[in-house]
Design an enzyme around this catalytic site. Structure first.
Site, PDB file in Angstrom:
ATOM      1  N   ASP A   1       0.823  -1.286  -0.150  1.00  0.00           N
ATOM      2  CA  ASP A   1       0.154   0.009   0.171  1.00  0.00           C
ATOM      3  C   ASP A   1       0.836   1.399  -0.049  1.00  0.00           C
ATOM      4  OD1 ASP A   1      -1.887  -1.949   0.298  1.00  0.00           O
ATOM      5  OD2 ASP A   1      -2.763  -1.424   2.182  1.00  0.00           O
TER       6      ASP A   1
ATOM      7  N   GLU B   1      -4.575  -0.874  -1.372  1.00  0.00           N
ATOM      8  CA  GLU B   1      -6.130  -0.872  -0.638  1.00  0.00           C
ATOM      9  C   GLU B   1      -6.943  -0.209  -1.411  1.00  0.00           C
ATOM     10  OE1 GLU B   1      -6.106   0.160   3.467  1.00  0.00           O
ATOM     11  OE2 GLU B   1      -8.183   0.385   3.399  1.00  0.00           O
TER      12      GLU B   1
ATOM     13  N   LYS C   1      -6.558  -5.009  -2.951  1.00  0.00           N
ATOM     14  CA  LYS C   1      -7.036  -5.631  -1.893  1.00  0.00           C
ATOM     15  C   LYS C   1      -8.318  -4.898  -1.287  1.00  0.00           C
ATOM     16  CE  LYS C   1      -3.381  -4.477   1.271  1.00  0.00           C
ATOM     17  NZ  LYS C   1      -4.114  -3.330   2.399  1.00  0.00           N
TER      18      LYS C   1
ATOM     19  N   LYS D   1      -7.609  -4.432   4.955  1.00  0.00           N
ATOM     20  CA  LYS D   1      -6.254  -4.395   5.373  1.00  0.00           C
ATOM     21  C   LYS D   1      -5.322  -5.388   5.330  1.00  0.00           C
ATOM     22  CE  LYS D   1      -8.514  -0.543   7.387  1.00  0.00           C
ATOM     23  NZ  LYS D   1      -8.524   0.409   6.314  1.00  0.00           N
TER      24      LYS D   1
ATOM     25  N   CYS E   1      -2.145  -2.220   7.888  1.00  0.00           N
ATOM     26  CA  CYS E   1      -2.021  -3.169   6.894  1.00  0.00           C
ATOM     27  C   CYS E   1      -0.884  -3.811   6.882  1.00  0.00           C
ATOM     28  CB  CYS E   1      -2.498  -2.259   5.562  1.00  0.00           C
ATOM     29  SG  CYS E   1      -3.827  -1.712   5.173  1.00  0.00           S
TER      30      CYS E   1
ATOM     31  N   GLN F   1       7.958 -12.524  22.289  1.00  0.00           N
ATOM     32  CA  GLN F   1       7.552 -13.910  22.513  1.00  0.00           C
ATOM     33  C   GLN F   1       8.183 -14.966  21.476  1.00  0.00           C
ATOM     34  OE1 GLN F   1       3.437 -14.427  23.933  1.00  0.00           O
ATOM     35  NE2 GLN F   1       3.071 -12.458  23.028  1.00  0.00           N
TER      36      GLN F   1
HETATM   37  C1  C5J Z   1      -3.037   0.779   5.477  1.00  0.00           C
HETATM   38  C2  C5J Z   1      -4.771   2.117   6.556  1.00  0.00           C
HETATM   39  N1  C5J Z   1      -2.471   0.469   4.382  1.00  0.00           N
HETATM   40  N2  C5J Z   1      -4.009   2.629   7.450  1.00  0.00           N
HETATM   41  N3  C5J Z   1      -4.225   1.546   5.463  1.00  0.00           N
HETATM   42  O1  C5J Z   1      -2.398   0.614   6.690  1.00  0.00           O
HETATM   43  O2  C5J Z   1      -5.982   2.300   6.387  1.00  0.00           O
END
Ligand code: C5J
Length: 219
Positions: free
Chosen positions: A24, A72, A125, A128, A158, A198
């Protein structure tokens, strides 16, 4: 076999089973005047990722390794946007770079500096996570990819969702800290800590110069 000094332990991969995922890196998240900034965010926290990520992509391409980009966004008729997401505002509205997070709009596309090369898949996509309602898993299985280097924005949204989805599907994920970005420095710090905590509950964390050095030792 490239071996990367990472937290919580060394991350190794074979050149024929790894892909670089670039999440993204879209104008609407990164550019001044875009959707991200219109929400009151400091976009310089994301644009600092461009330079190290560009260097990592160059080193990756020099080895002939696969890069997969994601964006996105939604169909222009918003038929793939859940009403709950739509109700929170922004999506599909007119922004400085076209309709916000709508496929085909200028703001939805990837920043010029990191533009995909011909042949590099771009996975669109609606959510997220990069696995939800996309062809990503099919692409990875086709090339027998088992390990992912995950980069992009935003760290806690994301990138994290995708790393968690990948982890549940059996992929080992390495996240180069300087190649992921959050609008919120605290979320960046904690987001990275959560991945490696962890014993590497979601994956591994390193820096891109370490990944590049490990790749170049292969020459
Ligand atoms: C992503 C968002 N790419 N923050 N989208 O993190 O909405």
């Amino acid at each position: 076999m490239p071996s990367v000094d990472a937290r919580p332990s060394t991350f190794t991969f074979e050149l024929d089973n790894v892909a670089l995922l670039v999440i993204d890196m879209q104008r609407d998240f990164l550019l001044p005047g875009g959707f991200g900034e219109s929400l009151g965010n400091d976009v310089s926290q994301l644009s600092r990722v461009i330079e190290p990520l560009s260097a990592l992509m160059a080193a990756w391409r020099a080895q002939g390794l696969p890069i997969i980009h994601t964006r996105e966004g939604h169909q222009p008729d918003l038929s793939d946007c859940p009403p709950s997401k739509l109700a929170r505002g922004g999506i599909g509205e007119q922004g400085a770079f076209g309709r916000i997070l709508i496929r085909g709009e200028y703001g939805h596309d990837i920043v010029d500096e990191l533009a995909p090369l011909a042949g590099e898949p771009v996975v669109d996509k609606p959510g997220k996570g990069a696995f939800y309602a996309t062809e990503l898993q099919e692409l990875l299985e086709k090339d027998n990819i088992q390990k992912l280097v995950v980069t992009g924005v935003t760290t806690e949204v994301c990138v994290h969702t995708t790393v968690r989805e990948a982890n549940d599907r059996g992929y080992d994920c390495l996240v180069p800290a300087d190649c992921v970005g959050s609008y919120f420095p605290e979320f960046q710090r904690v987001g990275l800590e959560m991945i490696a905590a962890q014993g590497g509950i979601f994956g591994w964390v390193a820096d891109s110069p370490t990944v590049i050095a490990a790749l170049q030792e292969q020459k």
